[in-house]
Design an enzyme around this catalytic site. Structure first.
Site, short mmCIF file in Angstrom:
data_model
loop_
_atom_site.label_atom_id
_atom_site.label_comp_id
_atom_site.label_asym_id
_atom_site.label_seq_id
_atom_site.Cartn_x
_atom_site.Cartn_y
_atom_site.Cartn_z
N ASP A 1 -4.83 -8.27 4.29
CA ASP A 1 -4.41 -7.10 5.37
C ASP A 1 -5.75 -6.79 5.94
O ASP A 1 -6.72 -6.98 5.48
CB ASP A 1 -3.54 -6.03 4.60
CG ASP A 1 -3.18 -4.89 5.43
OD1 ASP A 1 -2.43 -5.36 6.77
OD2 ASP A 1 -3.28 -3.85 5.34
N SER A 2 -5.40 -6.13 7.15
CA SER A 2 -6.52 -5.42 7.89
C SER A 2 -7.16 -4.31 7.11
O SER A 2 -8.16 -3.70 7.42
CB SER A 2 -5.97 -4.91 9.14
OG SER A 2 -5.07 -4.02 8.85
N CYS B 1 0.51 -8.36 6.53
CA CYS B 1 -0.12 -7.48 7.79
C CYS B 1 1.04 -7.82 8.93
O CYS B 1 0.60 -9.10 9.20
CB CYS B 1 -1.69 -7.51 8.23
SG CYS B 1 -1.96 -6.79 9.67
N GLU C 1 -4.78 5.61 6.26
CA GLU C 1 -6.26 5.15 5.81
C GLU C 1 -6.91 6.11 5.40
O GLU C 1 -7.85 6.14 4.72
CB GLU C 1 -6.83 4.50 7.14
CG GLU C 1 -6.20 3.04 7.32
CD GLU C 1 -6.83 1.99 6.48
OE1 GLU C 1 -8.04 1.82 6.06
OE2 GLU C 1 -6.15 1.01 6.06
N CYS D 1 5.05 -2.13 9.60
CA CYS D 1 3.62 -2.18 9.34
C CYS D 1 3.56 -1.69 7.98
O CYS D 1 4.17 -0.87 7.36
CB CYS D 1 3.07 -0.96 10.41
SG CYS D 1 1.32 -0.64 9.90
N HIS E 1 1.46 -0.27 6.40
CA HIS E 1 0.72 0.88 5.97
C HIS E 1 1.71 2.09 5.76
O HIS E 1 1.59 3.09 5.09
CB HIS E 1 -0.15 1.33 7.02
CG HIS E 1 -1.42 0.96 7.14
ND1 HIS E 1 -2.02 -0.60 6.95
CD2 HIS E 1 -2.69 1.47 6.68
CE1 HIS E 1 -3.05 -0.80 6.89
NE2 HIS E 1 -3.70 0.31 6.81
N1 DGL Z 1 -1.07 -3.14 7.96
C1 DGL Z 1 -1.15 -3.64 9.36
C2 DGL Z 1 0.44 -4.07 9.83
O1 DGL Z 1 1.33 -4.24 9.03
C3 DGL Z 1 -1.60 -2.64 10.48
C4 DGL Z 1 -2.82 -2.09 10.20
C5 DGL Z 1 -3.72 -1.97 11.54
O2 DGL Z 1 -3.56 -1.75 12.49
O3 DGL Z 1 -4.82 -2.66 11.13
O4 DGL Z 1 0.64 -3.97 10.93
#
Ligand code: DGL
Length: 276
Positions: free
Chosen positions: A14-15, A77, A159, A193, A195
């Site tokens: 993931d990012s 992600c 975050e 997403c 997150h």
């Molecule tokens: N966790 C990422 C997703 O599912 C998004 C986070 C980011 O913007 O880097 O899209």
């Protein structure tokens, strides 16, 4: 995968921290395997970046996971799945390596949650702009109308562990109003997403009762169980010693403290350098 003789951990990418919400579920459903999680915390967020940048960053991280011995990598992600997965699958994969994303497994089963066939998607700007959910859901379920809304402030809130602050309340309420305002019949909202599940307690406050709110973790985990059953040629190259390793492209001490919130357990991460 016949060219590869060795076995290796399953890579989860993931990012940043968000993929841990998916990893937690994958680990619950498939505890026998070895795993390596990689968070590109040095370059998060991906959601506001161009197609080319997300592709380059994702490709670099996927290859780091291959170098660490993974034969199968899950892009936990949505932004990377939307903007990089297909190109990597079509142009970059070395023999015997596999990469899977989170959009298809989620889109496949979304019909199980809606009666009105009106589904809302909350995601990053990158995922929304890619139209990936509209395309994928309509491929499997053409009867479903998909409404999208981007929430650019949610990833930074998560975050920074601002899960119940005044700002979090403000943006969550505002973004939900904008999504729900698109259809009076919407009965399902997908948190597209990885997150966003961290904001679930807050989201529930601002969503009227009777609307389903779906997090992807469990859906992706069940889909991976099914995939490994259907693909023994991939499964047999996944090692099974129940080890977990965590890597971050930024400060491991920061990662360890925040990762606990996402993963639900104390973890120890190591630093992995990326190009920029
Ligand atoms: N966790 C990422 C997703 O599912 C998004 C986070 C980011 O913007 O880097 O899209």
């Amino acid at each position: 995968m016949s060219e590869i003789e060795s076995t290796g951990p399953i890579g989860i990418f993931d990012s940043g921290y968000g993929g841990l919400t998916v990893f937690k579920e994958i680990h619950k459903y498939l505890p026998r395997y070895d795993y390596i999680y990689l968070g590109d915390n040095a370059r998060v967020p991906y959601g506001t970046r161009s197609f080319e940048t997300v592709y380059e960053y994702t490709k670099e991280c996927v290859f780091k996971l291959f170098d660490l011995g993974c034969n199968l990598v899950i892009l936990a992600c949505n932004t990377a799945s939307a903007k990089a997965l297909r190109t990597i699958q079509q142009h970059d994969l070395p023999a015997g390596k596999k990469v899977l994303g989170v959009i298809r497994p989620t889109s496949e089963v979304v019909d199980q949650f809606t009666k009105t066939n009106k589904v809302g998607i909350l995601a990053t700007q990158g995922t929304v702009n890619s139209n990936s959910y509209v395309i994928e859901i309509n491929k499997f379920h053409p009867e479903i109308d998909v409404f999208q809304h981007a929430c650019p402030f949610w990833v930074p809130l998560v975050e920074n562990n601002e899960l119940n602050s005044e700002g979090a309340h403000f943006f969550v309420q505002q973004d939900l109003e904008q999504l729900l305002g698109q259809s009076a019949d919407m009965d399902t909202i997908l948190l597209a997403c990885t997150h966003y599940p961290l904001l679930l307690p807050l989201i529930k406050k601002y969503v009227p009762k009777g609307i389903n709110i779906i997090s992807q973790g469990e859906l992706v985990a069940k889909s991976l169980v099914d995939y490994l059953n259907r693909h023994p040629e991939v499964e047999e190259h996944c090692s099974k010693n129940q080890t977990l390793q965590f890597f971050t492209t930024d400060n491991p001490i920061d990662f360890n403290s925040k990762a606990e919130i996402f993963f639900g357990k104390r973890i120890e991460s190591k630093f992995l350098k990326v190009s920029t």
